[in-house]
Write an enzyme that holds these catalytic residues in place. Sequence first.
Site, PDB file in Angstrom:
ATOM      1  N   GLN A   7       0.843  -1.205   0.000  1.00 35.33           N
ATOM      2  CA  GLN A   7       0.000   0.000   0.000  1.00 35.33           C
ATOM      3  C   GLN A   7       0.870   1.244   0.000  1.00 35.33           C
ATOM      4  OE1 GLN A   7      -3.211   0.293  -0.257  1.00 35.33           O
ATOM      5  NE2 GLN A   7      -4.102  -1.651   0.363  1.00 35.33           N
ATOM      6  N   GLU A  40      -2.903 -15.733  -2.911  1.00 33.83           N
ATOM      7  CA  GLU A  40      -2.390 -14.642  -3.749  1.00 33.83           C
ATOM      8  C   GLU A  40      -1.865 -15.222  -5.054  1.00 33.83           C
ATOM      9  OE1 GLU A  40      -1.749 -11.175  -3.782  1.00 33.83           O
ATOM     10  OE2 GLU A  40      -0.663 -11.678  -5.610  1.00 33.83           O
ATOM     11  N   CYS A  80     -10.817  -1.054  -3.093  1.00 34.58           N
ATOM     12  CA  CYS A  80     -10.327   0.227  -3.611  1.00 34.58           C
ATOM     13  C   CYS A  80     -11.240   0.738  -4.711  1.00 34.58           C
ATOM     14  CB  CYS A  80      -8.897   0.070  -4.133  1.00 34.58           C
ATOM     15  SG  CYS A  80      -8.748  -1.181  -5.403  1.00 34.58           S
TER      16      CYS A  80
HETATM   17  N1  SAH Z   1      -3.998  -7.358   0.877  1.00 35.35           N
HETATM   18  C1  SAH Z   1      -2.771  -6.895   0.316  1.00 35.35           C
HETATM   19  C2  SAH Z   1      -2.779  -6.769  -1.222  1.00 35.35           C
HETATM   20  C3  SAH Z   1      -3.986  -6.175  -1.865  1.00 35.35           C
HETATM   21  S1  SAH Z   1      -3.789  -5.782  -3.576  1.00 35.35           S
HETATM   22  C4  SAH Z   1      -2.337  -5.612   0.963  1.00 35.35           C
HETATM   23  O1  SAH Z   1      -3.113  -4.969   1.651  1.00 35.35           O
HETATM   24  O2  SAH Z   1      -1.182  -5.221   0.810  1.00 35.35           O
HETATM   25  C5  SAH Z   1      -4.561  -7.092  -4.393  1.00 35.35           C
HETATM   26  C6  SAH Z   1      -3.705  -8.304  -4.552  1.00 35.35           C
HETATM   27  O3  SAH Z   1      -4.495  -9.301  -5.208  1.00 35.35           O
HETATM   28  C7  SAH Z   1      -2.458  -8.156  -5.404  1.00 35.35           C
HETATM   29  O4  SAH Z   1      -1.352  -8.591  -4.667  1.00 35.35           O
HETATM   30  C8  SAH Z   1      -2.717  -9.059  -6.634  1.00 35.35           C
HETATM   31  O5  SAH Z   1      -1.546  -9.691  -7.091  1.00 35.35           O
HETATM   32  C9  SAH Z   1      -3.675 -10.072  -6.073  1.00 35.35           C
HETATM   33  N2  SAH Z   1      -4.598 -10.733  -7.009  1.00 35.35           N
HETATM   34  C10 SAH Z   1      -5.125 -10.269  -8.152  1.00 35.35           C
HETATM   35  N3  SAH Z   1      -6.024 -11.126  -8.653  1.00 35.35           N
HETATM   36  C11 SAH Z   1      -6.075 -12.187  -7.807  1.00 35.35           C
HETATM   37  C12 SAH Z   1      -6.832 -13.416  -7.765  1.00 35.35           C
HETATM   38  N4  SAH Z   1      -7.716 -13.704  -8.716  1.00 35.35           N
HETATM   39  N5  SAH Z   1      -6.638 -14.234  -6.734  1.00 35.35           N
HETATM   40  C13 SAH Z   1      -5.738 -13.944  -5.746  1.00 35.35           C
HETATM   41  N6  SAH Z   1      -5.008 -12.818  -5.749  1.00 35.35           N
HETATM   42  C14 SAH Z   1      -5.160 -11.957  -6.749  1.00 35.35           C
END
Ligand code: SAH
Length: 454
Positions: free
Chosen positions: A284, A334, A409
Amino acid sequence: MDIKFNQTYEIEIIDMGHSGEGIGKIDGFTIFVEETVIGDKVKIEVITLKKNYGIGKVVEYLEYSPFRVNPQCTIFNQCGGCQIQNISYKKQLEIKKKIVSDNLRRIGGLHEVQIHDVIGMDSPERYRNKAQFPLTDKNGQIEIGFYRKKSHDIIQCDTCMIQHEINDKIIKEIKHIIKKFKLSIYNEKTGKGLLRHIVTRIGVNSKEFMLILVVNGTHLPNKDEMIENINKKLPEITTLVQNINTKKSNVILGDKNITLHGKGYIIDSIADVRFQISPLSFYQVNPVQMEQLYNKALEYAQLSGNETVFDLYCGIGTISLFLAKKAEKVIGVETVQQAVEDAQRNAEINHIENTEFHVGKAEEVVPELYKKGYKADVVVVDPPRKGCDEKLLTTMTEMQPERIVYVSCNPSTLARDLKYLEANGYMTKEVQPVDMFPYTVHVETVVLMSRVKK
Ligand code: SAH
């Protein structure tokens, strides 16, 4: 009223759109007007007319909005970064609350749900921990800055009010270094030239600084001397990385990194949890508000210590590790392999042993885990802008966790997904927007849903 193309009308701006443009009405018909803010009274000319909306261009400002403030940044009108820097911060927060509320009502059909006031920042400047600067060579003059709104022209920028101060110094010094070492600048059109982007990542709490030179190839002229020079001129930089990107595309970072100096990653901490952040890891961008956001997620999860929690879309495990101390077990999912490796390492460096991370799409991994007998008491989701896949939502409702904490978001996909969950056994209890991105139109939201007991 019959609205006509090229005709002028006097309207009041009553709302703000997705890209920070003003919205007014002519006899109930929606008109989008750039360069206006809520509260302005303007004379506009209709320059586009579609079935459901029109676009107007300001001909004259009749009355300026009381919510207008002078933008702090001299390139505000040209740069696409901050869309609403010319509106008072208090009003920005109200606008964001309304964006969430409008989406939940219109798309989610949630008319009764209470939305808390947006959690804002005490000092909403210089908040970002990541900057990405494109560069250009204008006949021997190096310019570093940002892309002009809706284009790939570069606007020179010596200081950016939402970025950390160190960036001002980096931009200045890097210009000298480029000249001194005759480093060529990449040209998007021809695909020639070396340096494509300057990226910085900062551990705001740890004071670790990463400088990434995005280079079109593996070669760097006078490499050792250049590294030495960067270290001398920018002693704050704790790690220097060369990222290799030879693709002809808009994606900023390539897949391969060479560490030129230091560890190749930075450490940052949020509350008492430490995170290792690699050049490609998602993290973030606003650490102050990140803590607010994760604390809310933790509060909504209502953990007693006996729960199994799923943290879906877990990135480098930030939320997982935040929750792990209060839960029996946390299972993170992830898609990005490197992020999962970071998550595992982050668990280790924090001596957290009750987490488990899986690589794959949440909509594929969660149904498999459920088939194997895994069950969650609480599910946290934090998807990218497109929201959750319906297959995942279906599995979640079959698994029947007591609580779902949705971190989003994008209020419109959030609303769509809440609607689905509401129709399948869950009730929205709390909606808390958090201002992660002051001066922009973006807003982050944390939602608590509880299972309806039959
Ligand atoms: N919760 C974390 C990241 C959120 S961003 C934080 O707060 O830092 C969203 C994340 O979802 C990214 O890391 C992206 O790589 C992942 N992502 C995207 N599509 C996805 C899917 N279908 N299944 C699992 N993860 C996914």
